[in-house]
Design a protein around this motif. Sequence first.
Motif, PDB file in Angstrom:
ATOM      1  N   ALA A   1       0.832  -1.204   0.000  1.00 33.00           N
ATOM      2  CA  ALA A   1       0.000   0.000   0.000  1.00 33.00           C
ATOM      3  C   ALA A   1       0.864   1.250   0.000  1.00 33.00           C
ATOM      4  O   ALA A   1       0.577   2.239  -0.680  1.00 33.00           O
ATOM      5  CB  ALA A   1      -0.938  -0.002   1.199  1.00 33.00           C
ATOM      6  N   MET A   2       1.941   1.215   0.799  1.00 33.53           N
ATOM      7  CA  MET A   2       2.826   2.384   0.860  1.00 33.53           C
ATOM      8  C   MET A   2       3.527   2.600  -0.478  1.00 33.53           C
ATOM      9  O   MET A   2       3.612   3.722  -0.987  1.00 33.53           O
ATOM     10  CB  MET A   2       3.842   2.198   1.981  1.00 33.53           C
ATOM     11  CG  MET A   2       3.209   2.254   3.365  1.00 33.53           C
ATOM     12  SD  MET A   2       4.309   1.625   4.666  1.00 33.53           S
ATOM     13  CE  MET A   2       5.151   3.132   5.162  1.00 33.53           C
TER      14      MET A   2
ATOM     15  N   ARG B   1       2.552   1.628  -3.380  1.00 34.04           N
ATOM     16  CA  ARG B   1       1.561   2.056  -4.354  1.00 34.04           C
ATOM     17  C   ARG B   1       1.195   3.528  -4.195  1.00 34.04           C
ATOM     18  O   ARG B   1       1.158   4.292  -5.159  1.00 34.04           O
ATOM     19  CB  ARG B   1       0.301   1.211  -4.170  1.00 34.04           C
ATOM     20  CG  ARG B   1      -0.392   0.873  -5.459  1.00 34.04           C
ATOM     21  CD  ARG B   1      -1.828   0.557  -5.175  1.00 34.04           C
ATOM     22  NE  ARG B   1      -2.438   1.613  -4.396  1.00 34.04           N
ATOM     23  CZ  ARG B   1      -3.740   1.772  -4.286  1.00 34.04           C
ATOM     24  NH1 ARG B   1      -4.561   0.917  -4.853  1.00 34.04           N
ATOM     25  NH2 ARG B   1      -4.231   2.769  -3.578  1.00 34.04           N
ATOM     26  N   SER B   2       0.923   3.929  -2.967  1.00 31.63           N
ATOM     27  CA  SER B   2       0.507   5.319  -2.774  1.00 31.63           C
ATOM     28  C   SER B   2       1.643   6.263  -3.123  1.00 31.63           C
ATOM     29  O   SER B   2       1.425   7.328  -3.694  1.00 31.63           O
ATOM     30  CB  SER B   2       0.033   5.540  -1.336  1.00 31.63           C
ATOM     31  OG  SER B   2       1.122   5.452  -0.437  1.00 31.63           O
ATOM     32  N   ALA B   3       2.851   5.863  -2.811  1.00 29.93           N
ATOM     33  CA  ALA B   3       3.997   6.717  -3.138  1.00 29.93           C
ATOM     34  C   ALA B   3       4.114   6.898  -4.649  1.00 29.93           C
ATOM     35  O   ALA B   3       4.299   8.003  -5.153  1.00 29.93           O
ATOM     36  CB  ALA B   3       5.289   6.112  -2.580  1.00 29.93           C
TER      37      ALA B   3
ATOM     38  N   TYR C   1       0.476   8.566  -6.130  1.00 31.80           N
ATOM     39  CA  TYR C   1       0.060   9.907  -5.754  1.00 31.80           C
ATOM     40  C   TYR C   1       1.231  10.787  -5.358  1.00 31.80           C
ATOM     41  O   TYR C   1       1.096  11.998  -5.306  1.00 31.80           O
ATOM     42  CB  TYR C   1      -0.953   9.843  -4.609  1.00 31.80           C
ATOM     43  CG  TYR C   1      -2.059   8.852  -4.858  1.00 31.80           C
ATOM     44  CD1 TYR C   1      -2.867   8.967  -5.991  1.00 31.80           C
ATOM     45  CD2 TYR C   1      -2.290   7.793  -3.976  1.00 31.80           C
ATOM     46  CE1 TYR C   1      -3.878   8.046  -6.230  1.00 31.80           C
ATOM     47  CE2 TYR C   1      -3.307   6.889  -4.199  1.00 31.80           C
ATOM     48  CZ  TYR C   1      -4.093   7.011  -5.329  1.00 31.80           C
ATOM     49  OH  TYR C   1      -5.088   6.111  -5.560  1.00 31.80           O
ATOM     50  N   GLY C   2       2.343  10.172  -5.012  1.00 30.31           N
ATOM     51  CA  GLY C   2       3.495  10.945  -4.573  1.00 30.31           C
ATOM     52  C   GLY C   2       4.094  11.728  -5.721  1.00 30.31           C
ATOM     53  O   GLY C   2       3.709  11.551  -6.876  1.00 30.31           O
ATOM     54  N   PRO C   3       5.038  12.583  -5.386  1.00 31.05           N
ATOM     55  CA  PRO C   3       5.685  13.379  -6.429  1.00 31.05           C
ATOM     56  C   PRO C   3       6.286  12.461  -7.487  1.00 31.05           C
ATOM     57  O   PRO C   3       6.971  11.493  -7.161  1.00 31.05           O
ATOM     58  CB  PRO C   3       6.772  14.138  -5.674  1.00 31.05           C
ATOM     59  CG  PRO C   3       6.771  13.631  -4.276  1.00 31.05           C
ATOM     60  CD  PRO C   3       5.538  12.833  -4.063  1.00 31.05           C
TER      61      PRO C   3
ATOM     62  N   ALA D   1      10.162  11.914  -7.538  1.00 31.00           N
ATOM     63  CA  ALA D   1      10.900  11.338  -6.407  1.00 31.00           C
ATOM     64  C   ALA D   1      11.738  10.163  -6.893  1.00 31.00           C
ATOM     65  O   ALA D   1      11.212   9.233  -7.503  1.00 31.00           O
ATOM     66  CB  ALA D   1       9.924  10.872  -5.322  1.00 31.00           C
TER      67      ALA D   1
ATOM     68  N   VAL E   1      12.619   6.958  -2.398  1.00 32.31           N
ATOM     69  CA  VAL E   1      11.297   6.493  -1.980  1.00 32.31           C
ATOM     70  C   VAL E   1      11.428   5.177  -1.215  1.00 32.31           C
ATOM     71  O   VAL E   1      10.849   4.988  -0.141  1.00 32.31           O
ATOM     72  CB  VAL E   1      10.359   6.310  -3.198  1.00 32.31           C
ATOM     73  CG1 VAL E   1       9.055   5.641  -2.786  1.00 32.31           C
ATOM     74  CG2 VAL E   1      10.084   7.654  -3.867  1.00 32.31           C
TER      75      VAL E   1
ATOM     76  N   ILE F   1      10.378   4.413   2.720  1.00 30.28           N
ATOM     77  CA  ILE F   1       9.401   3.398   3.131  1.00 30.28           C
ATOM     78  C   ILE F   1      10.028   2.404   4.106  1.00 30.28           C
ATOM     79  O   ILE F   1       9.488   2.108   5.183  1.00 30.28           O
ATOM     80  CB  ILE F   1       8.842   2.650   1.892  1.00 30.28           C
ATOM     81  CG1 ILE F   1       8.033   3.602   1.024  1.00 30.28           C
ATOM     82  CG2 ILE F   1       7.995   1.457   2.313  1.00 30.28           C
ATOM     83  CD1 ILE F   1       7.590   3.012  -0.292  1.00 30.28           C
TER      84      ILE F   1
END
Lengths: 191, 191, 191, 191
Positions: free
Chosen positions: C156-157, C159-161, C164-166, C169, C174, C178
Amino acid sequence: MQTPNPEKRNQIKAAAARLFAEVPFHEVTLERVATTAKVGKGTLYVYFASKEQLYEAVVAEGLAELVGRVEGRLQQTGADACQGLSAIVDELLGFADRYPHMFTLMRSGHPIGNDTELAAARSNLAATIERVLRAGVASGALDDPHPELTAHFVPAMVRSARLYGPADAPRAEVGRHIVQVLLRGLRPHSS
Amino acid sequence: MQTPNPEKRNQIKAAAARLFAEVPFHEVTLERVATTAKVGKGTLYVYFASKEQLYEAVVAEGLAELVGRVEGRLQQTGADACQGLSAIVDELLGFADRYPHMFTLMRSGHPIGNDTELAAARSNLAATIERVLRAGVASGALDDPHPELTAHFVPAMVRSARLYGPADAPRAEVGRHIVQVLLRGLRPHSS
Amino acid sequence: MQTPNPEKRNQIKAAAARLFAEVPFHEVTLERVATTAKVGKGTLYVYFASKEQLYEAVVAEGLAELVGRVEGRLQQTGADACQGLSAIVDELLGFADRYPHMFTLMRSGHPIGNDTELAAARSNLAATIERVLRAGVASGALDDPHPELTAHFVPAMVRSARLYGPADAPRAEVGRHIVQVLLRGLRPHSS
Amino acid sequence: MQTPNPEKRNQIKAAAARLFAEVPFHEVTLERVATTAKVGKGTLYVYFASKEQLYEAVVAEGLAELVGRVEGRLQQTGADACQGLSAIVDELLGFADRYPHMFTLMRSGHPIGNDTELAAARSNLAATIERVLRAGVASGALDDPHPELTAHFVPAMVRSARLYGPADAPRAEVGRHIVQVLLRGLRPHSS
DNA sequence: TATGAATGAGTATTCATTCAT
DNA sequence: GATGAATGAATACTCATTCAT
């Protein structure tokens, strides 16, 4: 707010009847039906659930109308077997004239869909004819050991005459011939 | 058509006949025909040019066989109209028993393809029957003002009896009934 | 005679993966898939039973590959929880880079089809991660009261990074972040 | 949108939310939405311009409500990062409980429509969380080199726990676990 | 405003036919 | 000759959207 329009249903049925009679089932496209009926393709599905059901409705409702007319005539003619048979043959021939497609449809091949309605309509017709025959036997006017078979002969003879017989045979002549063969064929021996 | 393996051609025809009789034309897939006939899908095209032609071959060749048998029987029975008609009805019923699909196929709906072969085969059958009827009229054994119509009645009666009549009706009884109705129906008035 | 071509299956899967990732399921037309895969529309159905199954195959087989790679890495890194987690995160990020569509697909909304395969693949991934966590707990390297929850946090982390993250990055950064949050978050109190 | 009957608008949104959460976007028919909402199909278009916009409204307005609640809580809890994060996680979990569909919707696949509203709502949530994290870093309570990434982890962890984690995990326990991993994961080294 | 009948663009899927092997 | 993988034309049917009432 509009309300379901029974007229539109008939437009569709009429268009479908013509097309189904012209070409085999699988060559009738719903596009074509819609165009012919002057409605949108989607409208077909407002009134009929599927192509199969449209087909069934066309044939079964046609047959049902025929049965209705035949029974109407029989009530007029009363109990006489000879007159009854004549009336039936006359109605069958009239029906063939009024709906030239219908007999083509009914000769139509295989059961389309589950065919329940159609089988029921056909049964009704046969049952009505059989009743007349049995009444004739009871009254001594006819000698028929198998009315349940003979009942099927009547529409079969009409159908074969109209579908395969000479196209120019006058209806009255055809009717007279069928009735004659049947009545003589079922005449009691002693008469 | 002179083809390498006539055996295979028959395999295919037999499979197709069964399937075409079971479900309407458009529900018979060539995949299914191939599987049933235990040949490859491509092999179908070695023996038949198209689905339509396969259908026509099945029906027309079936009818042709029927006509051949009827004519054979007629040569045996000689000129007697009564015996001739009985033989014809008997052959039609026998055919219906041997190829239970065939009558279903022949009731089959619309002309598939251009239907030439099939129409020709049907004409042949009618012509053969008509000849017997006319001979009967000529010999005074029958009184039939419209043999060209009556000729179509015979297969129609057989067909309707087998397709719609009671399934358990014994064949001999059905045959007797049809012949009786026809012969009495066409009996000369003076007799 | 040709033989089913596994290469073609992959062509199709690859094309489908790209398209499914670009636009939502219902906007992917099979026409488009076929064109992209450079096969005929009908060919799709030689290899996949339906659009739904094609979708499932794409996602589930992608996930299965990921799980396989993760387990491969874990065998190399041995039992150390810290290294194990790093390897997992690294693999997840690598996977996201190699198949940029895959995470989009997996974020993908609702179960398409019955989703059994996909759910199984997801379970496998979680189970693999959970095993690493439990091993860490057993060895005293981690303090995790709920490895069955934490196991889901890892993908999940990632994926979200990535989703939706920059976008700029750097992957290594990244990954480090994490792993750091996770490892510190699960560090035993006494250490 | 100033509409005559906000009540009805909500009926529709509620029905849509449930249905969109139950089955994928393309399997939700507006017919079904209308029936569920107990309004006419045409009425949907009084309140929403298209299916896409209805979807967006459902998700974006849901998210907006969530953001509003989170910010409300944050004003109560004041500046403390630990309490702030706890409040955020608590709100996210509460939201998941109150609108069980919402997280399913938000995991939802691809951008539907141009997604502007939804992306904005998601950004708002992330921005709010990031603000809390940055405040924590500023105050020395947290050590987070990448708050802009971490901000996305929070909803991702909640979501993964609720969607894929054990269904019977008590909410408080799940919340405690998430907060613990996050707070320890972000604890300053010197502490 | 509210409605649902009418619509037709859009699409998954089928299946006869071809052709490389 | 025999095969079945490959193909794409053809079509039933769906469903968002419109609009007359």
